[in-house]
Design a protein around this motif. Structure first.
Motif, short mmCIF file in Angstrom:
data_model
loop_
_atom_site.label_atom_id
_atom_site.label_comp_id
_atom_site.label_asym_id
_atom_site.label_seq_id
_atom_site.Cartn_x
_atom_site.Cartn_y
_atom_site.Cartn_z
N PHE A 20 0.76 -1.45 -0.11
CA PHE A 20 0.02 -0.05 0.11
C PHE A 20 0.85 1.23 0.00
O PHE A 20 0.55 2.16 -0.77
CB PHE A 20 -1.02 0.09 1.28
N GLU A 21 1.81 1.17 0.75
CA GLU A 21 2.68 2.40 0.86
C GLU A 21 3.34 2.65 -0.32
O GLU A 21 3.47 3.99 -0.91
CB GLU A 21 3.75 2.27 1.91
N ASP A 22 3.80 1.47 -1.26
CA ASP A 22 4.25 1.82 -2.38
C ASP A 22 3.63 2.22 -3.40
O ASP A 22 3.75 3.22 -4.17
CB ASP A 22 5.01 0.42 -3.16
N CYS A 23 2.10 2.06 -3.44
CA CYS A 23 1.12 2.36 -4.24
C CYS A 23 0.79 3.83 -4.05
O CYS A 23 0.62 4.45 -4.90
CB CYS A 23 -0.10 1.40 -4.18
N ARG A 24 0.87 4.10 -2.75
CA ARG A 24 0.24 5.61 -2.31
C ARG A 24 1.42 6.42 -2.70
O ARG A 24 1.21 7.54 -3.22
CB ARG A 24 0.00 5.48 -0.64
N THR A 25 2.49 6.16 -2.54
CA THR A 25 3.84 6.95 -3.14
C THR A 25 3.43 7.28 -4.60
O THR A 25 3.68 8.30 -5.20
CB THR A 25 5.08 6.52 -2.84
N HIS A 26 3.11 6.40 -5.22
CA HIS A 26 2.80 6.24 -6.74
C HIS A 26 1.82 7.23 -7.32
O HIS A 26 1.91 7.86 -8.20
CB HIS A 26 2.75 4.90 -7.37
N VAL A 27 0.61 7.28 -6.25
CA VAL A 27 -0.58 8.21 -6.81
C VAL A 27 -0.73 9.34 -5.95
O VAL A 27 -1.48 10.36 -6.67
CB VAL A 27 -1.83 7.22 -6.82
N GLN A 28 -0.26 9.56 -4.81
CA GLN A 28 -0.44 10.41 -3.91
C GLN A 28 -0.29 11.83 -4.64
O GLN A 28 -0.89 12.87 -4.35
CB GLN A 28 0.20 10.47 -2.63
N GLU A 29 0.93 12.12 -5.31
CA GLU A 29 1.17 13.24 -5.79
C GLU A 29 0.20 13.73 -6.99
O GLU A 29 0.36 14.99 -7.54
CB GLU A 29 2.51 13.38 -6.37
N THR A 30 -0.77 12.91 -7.32
CA THR A 30 -1.84 13.41 -8.39
C THR A 30 -2.98 13.91 -8.01
O THR A 30 -3.79 14.44 -8.51
CB THR A 30 -1.89 12.15 -9.52
N THR A 31 -3.08 14.12 -6.48
CA THR A 31 -4.41 14.43 -5.99
C THR A 31 -4.18 15.03 -4.52
O THR A 31 -2.96 14.48 -3.85
CB THR A 31 -5.39 13.12 -5.96
N ASP A 32 -5.08 15.81 -4.20
CA ASP A 32 -5.03 16.25 -2.84
C ASP A 32 -6.01 15.63 -1.94
O ASP A 32 -5.99 15.72 -0.60
CB ASP A 32 -5.77 17.87 -2.79
N GLN A 33 -6.64 14.45 -2.53
CA GLN A 33 -7.34 13.69 -1.66
C GLN A 33 -6.57 12.59 -0.56
O GLN A 33 -5.36 12.36 -1.08
CB GLN A 33 -8.51 12.58 -2.53
N THR A 34 -7.04 12.41 0.49
CA THR A 34 -6.33 11.64 1.39
C THR A 34 -6.67 10.18 0.91
O THR A 34 -7.90 9.78 0.93
CB THR A 34 -7.03 11.98 2.82
N ILE A 35 -5.41 9.42 1.04
CA ILE A 35 -5.57 7.97 0.49
C ILE A 35 -4.86 7.41 1.95
O ILE A 35 -3.80 7.47 2.25
CB ILE A 35 -4.71 7.92 -0.49
N SER A 36 -5.81 6.73 2.64
CA SER A 36 -5.44 5.98 3.94
C SER A 36 -5.70 4.26 3.80
O SER A 36 -6.37 3.97 3.12
CB SER A 36 -6.16 6.61 5.00
N PHE A 37 -4.93 3.57 4.76
CA PHE A 37 -4.92 2.46 4.89
C PHE A 37 -5.57 1.84 6.30
O PHE A 37 -5.15 2.36 7.26
CB PHE A 37 -3.52 1.60 4.75
N ASP A 38 -6.63 0.86 6.21
CA ASP A 38 -6.87 0.59 7.40
C ASP A 38 -6.89 -1.01 7.33
O ASP A 38 -7.54 -1.86 6.54
CB ASP A 38 -8.53 1.00 7.70
N SER A 39 -6.06 -1.75 8.52
CA SER A 39 -6.14 -3.02 8.30
C SER A 39 -6.53 -3.78 9.58
O SER A 39 -6.08 -3.44 10.63
CB SER A 39 -4.71 -3.67 8.03
N SER A 40 -7.52 -4.65 9.38
CA SER A 40 -7.95 -5.23 10.81
C SER A 40 -7.15 -6.48 10.99
O SER A 40 -7.20 -7.29 12.07
CB SER A 40 -9.48 -5.81 10.64
N ALA A 41 -6.03 -6.75 10.16
CA ALA A 41 -5.00 -8.03 10.37
C ALA A 41 -3.76 -7.65 9.80
O ALA A 41 -3.65 -6.59 9.19
CB ALA A 41 -5.79 -9.30 9.58
N ASN A 42 -2.87 -8.59 9.92
CA ASN A 42 -1.70 -8.19 9.43
C ASN A 42 -1.31 -9.16 8.36
O ASN A 42 -0.44 -10.23 8.64
CB ASN A 42 -0.52 -8.05 10.33
N PRO A 43 -2.09 -9.30 7.21
CA PRO A 43 -1.97 -10.27 6.61
C PRO A 43 -0.70 -10.58 5.58
O PRO A 43 -0.08 -9.51 5.28
CB PRO A 43 -3.20 -10.16 5.36
N VAL A 44 -0.42 -11.79 5.24
CA VAL A 44 0.81 -11.82 4.21
C VAL A 44 0.09 -12.33 2.88
O VAL A 44 -0.44 -13.50 3.14
CB VAL A 44 1.98 -12.82 5.10
N ILE A 45 0.31 -11.79 2.03
CA ILE A 45 0.05 -12.28 0.80
C ILE A 45 0.95 -13.10 -0.12
O ILE A 45 2.01 -12.60 -0.06
CB ILE A 45 -0.44 -11.00 0.00
#
Length: 281
Positions: A141-166
């Motif tokens: 998620f952090e990698d993806c947010r870095t990629h797109v955050q500069e294109t918008t002023d909208q807040t992009i946040s991550f909420d995880s109820s677990a610590n999944p390993v994909i």
């Protein structure tokens, strides 16, 4: 045939019953002529070719859309480079930086369009290879947010109820996640926040979703979102793109053995989600 006494080959006609979609029928016919050269009858066949017509129409529409979408960044890039070439010594440093930044954006748009075309070709030929490795969703998620955050002023946040390993191809899953987020930015520009969530569906499956508070999507369009070349709009406004992003995303998730879908209500926003096999980290 009655006038010319000649055969008829693959003549298409449209037939539409009341309150039904139009169907296309192909007609083939041959005359029956007696020994005196008189037309005494004929033999005809009727075949439903609606699917064929839709495929042909889809290809024609795609060529038209692709030509337009590819032309736009190329034209912008050409104009910026020509201005830099002709007036480089006369331009201020600020304007030069602006033209260079515009050129980079045009190149990025062109690159994204080409990548979508290449990915679609790989999907259809079964050449979309997977390189599965374990990784944490938070890091992706952090990698993806870095990629797109500069294109918008909208807040992009991550909420995880677990610590999944994909256990998956992180590059491809990142591609899906970026596609979901950029779509939320594009189609829900008034949504102050875009929320990425992950939760364990069960011991073997994790759900990842991207939610916005935008205008929502009509129910009659939800079933078409993951189809190839399908493009929706926002308040009647058409956006750029080939209509391939969600189609490619769906194929990526299917290749991983997951599920993909979207939920939405008009005026209450949309949720795009997918599931993947997981372990607990």
């Amino acid at each position: 045939m009655m006038l010319t006494k000649g055969p008829v080959y693959d003549v298409e006609i449209g037939v539409q019953a009341p309150d039904k979609e139009i169907r296309y029928i192909s007609i083939n016919a041959a005359p029956i002529i007696n020994k005196d050269g008189e037309l005494t009858g004929g033999i005809g066949t009727f075949m439903d070719v609606t699917t064929r017509r839709m495929i042909t129409q889809g290809k024609d529409d795609f060529i038209s859309i692709a030509s337009h979408e590819l032309k736009t960044p190329v034209t912008s890039l050409k104009a910026s480079l020509q201005m830099l070439e002709r007036s480089n010594t006369k331009l201020s440093a600020e304007l030069r930086e602006k033209l260079i930044a515009q050129s980079i954006r045009s190149l990025n748009s062109l690159s994204n369009l080409i990548n979508d075309l290449l990915d679609t070709s790989r999907v259809e030929q079964g050449h979309l290879k997977l390189e599965k490795k374990p990784f944490h969703l938070q890091e992706l998620f952090e990698d993806c947010r870095t990629h797109v955050q500069e294109t918008t002023d909208q807040t992009i946040s991550f909420d995880s109820s677990a610590n999944p390993v994909i256990v998956a191809d992180s590059q491809q899953i990142g591609q899906v996640l970026v596609n979901f987020i950029t779509n939320a930015i594009k189609y829900a520009p008034d949504s102050a926040q875009i929320l990425v969530c992950s939760s364990m569906v069960n011991d073997l499956e994790t759900k990842i979703s991207v939610t916005d508070n935008g205008p929502g999507i009509p129910q009659d369009k939800l079933d078409h979102l993951f189809k190839r070349y399908y493009r929706t709009d926002y308040n009647g406004q058409k956006f750029t793109g080939l209509g391939l992003g969600l189609y490619i995303s769906a194929e990526i998730i299917k290749n991983h053995g997951g599920k993909i879908g979207a939920n939405s209500q008009l005026g209450q926003g949309s949720e795009f989600w997918f599931t993947l096999p997981t372990t607990t980290g």
